[in-house]
Motif scaffolding. Structure first.
Motif, PDB file in Angstrom:
ATOM      1  N   GLU A  24       0.823  -1.217   0.000  1.00 40.19           N
ATOM      2  CA  GLU A  24       0.000   0.000   0.000  1.00 40.19           C
ATOM      3  C   GLU A  24       0.852   1.259   0.000  1.00 40.19           C
ATOM      4  O   GLU A  24       0.549   2.236  -0.702  1.00 40.19           O
ATOM      5  N   ARG A  25       1.963   1.233   0.743  1.00 39.92           N
ATOM      6  CA  ARG A  25       2.829   2.408   0.814  1.00 39.92           C
ATOM      7  C   ARG A  25       3.503   2.701  -0.523  1.00 39.92           C
ATOM      8  O   ARG A  25       3.927   3.836  -0.772  1.00 39.92           O
ATOM      9  N   GLN A  26       3.579   1.701  -1.395  1.00 38.79           N
ATOM     10  CA  GLN A  26       4.239   1.871  -2.684  1.00 38.79           C
ATOM     11  C   GLN A  26       3.298   2.374  -3.777  1.00 38.79           C
ATOM     12  O   GLN A  26       3.755   2.761  -4.855  1.00 38.79           O
ATOM     13  N   LEU A  27       2.007   2.365  -3.547  1.00 40.05           N
ATOM     14  CA  LEU A  27       1.052   2.733  -4.591  1.00 40.05           C
ATOM     15  C   LEU A  27       0.999   4.249  -4.770  1.00 40.05           C
ATOM     16  O   LEU A  27       1.124   5.015  -3.803  1.00 40.05           O
ATOM     17  N   VAL A  28       0.814   4.666  -6.018  1.00 38.16           N
ATOM     18  CA  VAL A  28       0.771   6.092  -6.349  1.00 38.16           C
ATOM     19  C   VAL A  28      -0.593   6.393  -6.962  1.00 38.16           C
ATOM     20  O   VAL A  28      -0.777   6.404  -8.179  1.00 38.16           O
ATOM     21  N   LEU A  29      -1.576   6.612  -6.087  1.00 41.69           N
ATOM     22  CA  LEU A  29      -2.947   6.901  -6.494  1.00 41.69           C
ATOM     23  C   LEU A  29      -3.438   8.122  -5.717  1.00 41.69           C
ATOM     24  O   LEU A  29      -3.190   8.233  -4.502  1.00 41.69           O
ATOM     25  N   ALA A  30      -4.165   8.989  -6.378  1.00 40.26           N
ATOM     26  CA  ALA A  30      -4.577  10.246  -5.757  1.00 40.26           C
ATOM     27  C   ALA A  30      -5.503  10.036  -4.567  1.00 40.26           C
ATOM     28  O   ALA A  30      -5.482  10.809  -3.605  1.00 40.26           O
ATOM     29  N   GLU A  31      -6.327   8.990  -4.608  1.00 39.65           N
ATOM     30  CA  GLU A  31      -7.297   8.751  -3.536  1.00 39.65           C
ATOM     31  C   GLU A  31      -6.854   7.642  -2.590  1.00 39.65           C
ATOM     32  O   GLU A  31      -7.665   7.116  -1.818  1.00 39.65           O
ATOM     33  N   LYS A  32      -5.558   7.255  -2.651  1.00 40.46           N
ATOM     34  CA  LYS A  32      -5.054   6.252  -1.706  1.00 40.46           C
ATOM     35  C   LYS A  32      -5.172   6.773  -0.286  1.00 40.46           C
ATOM     36  O   LYS A  32      -4.930   7.956  -0.021  1.00 40.46           O
ATOM     37  N   CYS A  33      -5.536   5.896   0.643  1.00 41.86           N
ATOM     38  CA  CYS A  33      -5.643   6.288   2.040  1.00 41.86           C
ATOM     39  C   CYS A  33      -5.097   5.159   2.911  1.00 41.86           C
ATOM     40  O   CYS A  33      -5.063   4.002   2.485  1.00 41.86           O
ATOM     41  N   PRO A  34      -4.660   5.460   4.120  1.00 49.21           N
ATOM     42  CA  PRO A  34      -4.157   4.412   5.008  1.00 49.21           C
ATOM     43  C   PRO A  34      -5.210   3.323   5.223  1.00 49.21           C
ATOM     44  O   PRO A  34      -6.372   3.618   5.514  1.00 49.21           O
ATOM     45  N   GLY A  35      -4.805   2.061   5.060  1.00 48.05           N
ATOM     46  CA  GLY A  35      -5.730   0.946   5.254  1.00 48.05           C
ATOM     47  C   GLY A  35      -6.496   0.542   4.015  1.00 48.05           C
ATOM     48  O   GLY A  35      -7.352  -0.346   4.089  1.00 48.05           O
ATOM     49  N   MET A  36      -6.218   1.179   2.875  1.00 44.93           N
ATOM     50  CA  MET A  36      -6.973   0.868   1.653  1.00 44.93           C
ATOM     51  C   MET A  36      -6.871  -0.619   1.303  1.00 44.93           C
ATOM     52  O   MET A  36      -7.852  -1.228   0.862  1.00 44.93           O
ATOM     53  N   LEU A  37      -5.698  -1.213   1.504  1.00 41.73           N
ATOM     54  CA  LEU A  37      -5.535  -2.644   1.253  1.00 41.73           C
ATOM     55  C   LEU A  37      -5.647  -3.457   2.541  1.00 41.73           C
ATOM     56  O   LEU A  37      -6.399  -4.427   2.603  1.00 41.73           O
ATOM     57  N   ALA A  38      -4.883  -3.068   3.564  1.00 42.43           N
ATOM     58  CA  ALA A  38      -4.768  -3.885   4.768  1.00 42.43           C
ATOM     59  C   ALA A  38      -6.041  -3.921   5.603  1.00 42.43           C
ATOM     60  O   ALA A  38      -6.321  -4.920   6.277  1.00 42.43           O
TER      61      ALA A  38
END
Length: 374
Positions: free
Chosen positions: A279-293
């Motif tokens: 998740e920390r490696q993704l480069v998306l404008a709407e990424k947020c903490p916990g998006m995957l985990a």
């Protein structure tokens, strides 16, 4: 940035089975992560600048890793114990390693990563050139094909070094031996070795050739394959004709790379840590903490069956779709539009049903909290 400035992109096209490509993998600089822009910043880019930014993001997401998972670290430790203890003189055969695991677990990537690290360590220790003035090449990497025979294996070694591939198997072997001794090669990584074990007779021929390599070349052989042990390569012989297999088995240490599992708390924590790292490696404008985990752990496990390659393909394709569609985040609605490999898709329904029924979960009982950053 000038809009008409030439733009080649961040793709790196090379073959690690050639010395020039292997050197690029070993010595190439680490990729630079693209800046994670907000929606407003994306909107401020010119059409050409947006194309370039999205192109960089696509290449970045396709090349995330290698990720230092517990599985990868354990494999590296086992390989180091074999390779770095093989300080035998040239009159002694060096024990080999066989990394034998299911497809899609990242074993080739993990072994090449070890080879890359060992290569750099040896150059740092001994210098880029030998005493005789040759380039030092501590590790080589070759990959076999479905019809590789003894001559083909020797030709693959010569081809890596850039040597002529004409002549019979013995001539090719002599050329390769000279290169190994001149360039001080210490490790051969031989990938897809199962292609030499398609039948009983091929297993015997493979054992014969690999035994020959271990006798002639003063190197540690790291074999990488799928189902090689199951084909009988390391089993004790049951007849005089199979005695060679028994001898090969005595010289070879089997290693593996396990899939992620969620049957216990330790496995669930490993899965969560992996998703947080990705998740920390993704480069998306709407990424947020916990998006995957936090939001997608069960979903991603069901879609990937705990296989690393399947997981990374799914996330890579999901990110590409999120960028192209303007969604800029990963969620079930978007991910349901992403196709994955056949093996993962075949097992998806059964795993998803078990998770939905409460029979399985990827969520640790007490998940570690994300540290707050200023």
């Amino acid at each position: 940035m000038v809009d008409d400035e030439p733009f080649e992109g961040d793709d790196q096209q090379y073959s690690p089975t050639r010395l020039s490509g292997w050197l690029q993998e070993v010595n190439g600089p680490d990729r630079v992560k693209p800046e994670c822009l907000t929606r407003g910043q994306l909107a401020d880019l010119s059409p050409r600048e947006l194309l370039r930014h999205n192109d960089r993001r696509a290449v970045w997401h396709a090349n995330i890793g290698p990720i230092q998972t517990p599985q990868l670290r354990a494999l590296h430790e086992d390989l180091a114990a074999i390779v770095e203890s093989n300080r035998h003189d040239g009159d002694k055969a060096k024990p080999a390693a066989l990394v034998d695991a299911y497809p899609g677990l990242g074993k080739s990537t993990a072994v090449r990563d070890y080879g890359r690290r060992f290569y750099r360590e040896q150059v740092a220790l001994r210098g880029e050139t030998t005493v005789a003035g040759h380039r030092r090449v501590p590790v080589i990497y070759i990959a076999l094909t479905g019809n590789t025979q003894i001559r083909g294996l020797n030709a693959a070694i010569c081809r890596f070094y850039g040597l002529p591939t004409s002549g019979d198997a013995d001539t090719l072997a002599e050329r390769a031996v000279d290169a190994v001794l001149s360039l001080k090669t210490a490790v051969f990584i031989i990938d897809d070795v199962h292609f030499l074990a398609g039948s009983h007779s091929n297993s015997v021929r493979m054992a014969n050739q690999l035994k020959y390599l271990s006798n002639v070349f003063p190197v540690t052989l790291i074999h990488v394959g799928v189902g090689v042990q199951r084909r009988g390569l390391l089993r004790e012989g049951f007849s005089p004709e199979e005695a060679l297999l028994a001898q090969f088995g005595r010289r070879t240490t089997p290693l593996t790379l396990r899939p992620f599992q969620i049957e216990d708390e330790a496995g669930r924590r490993e899965w969560r840590t992996l998703l947080k790292t990705i998740e920390r490696q993704l480069v998306l404008a709407e990424k947020c903490p916990g998006m995957l985990a936090d939001d997608l752990p069960d979903y991603l496990y069901a879609r990937s069956t705990g296989h690393f390659a399947s997981l990374m393909a799914l996330i890579n394709r999901g990110c590409l779709r999120a960028i192209r569609s303007g969604h800029e985040r990963l969620d079930p609605e978007l991910m349901n539009q992403v196709k994955n490999d056949a093996a993962a898709e075949e097992s998806r329904q059964e795993l998803a049903a078990a998770i939905e029924a409460g029979l399985l979960t990827t969520r640790p009982t007490h998940p570690t909290q994300r540290k707050q950053t200023a």
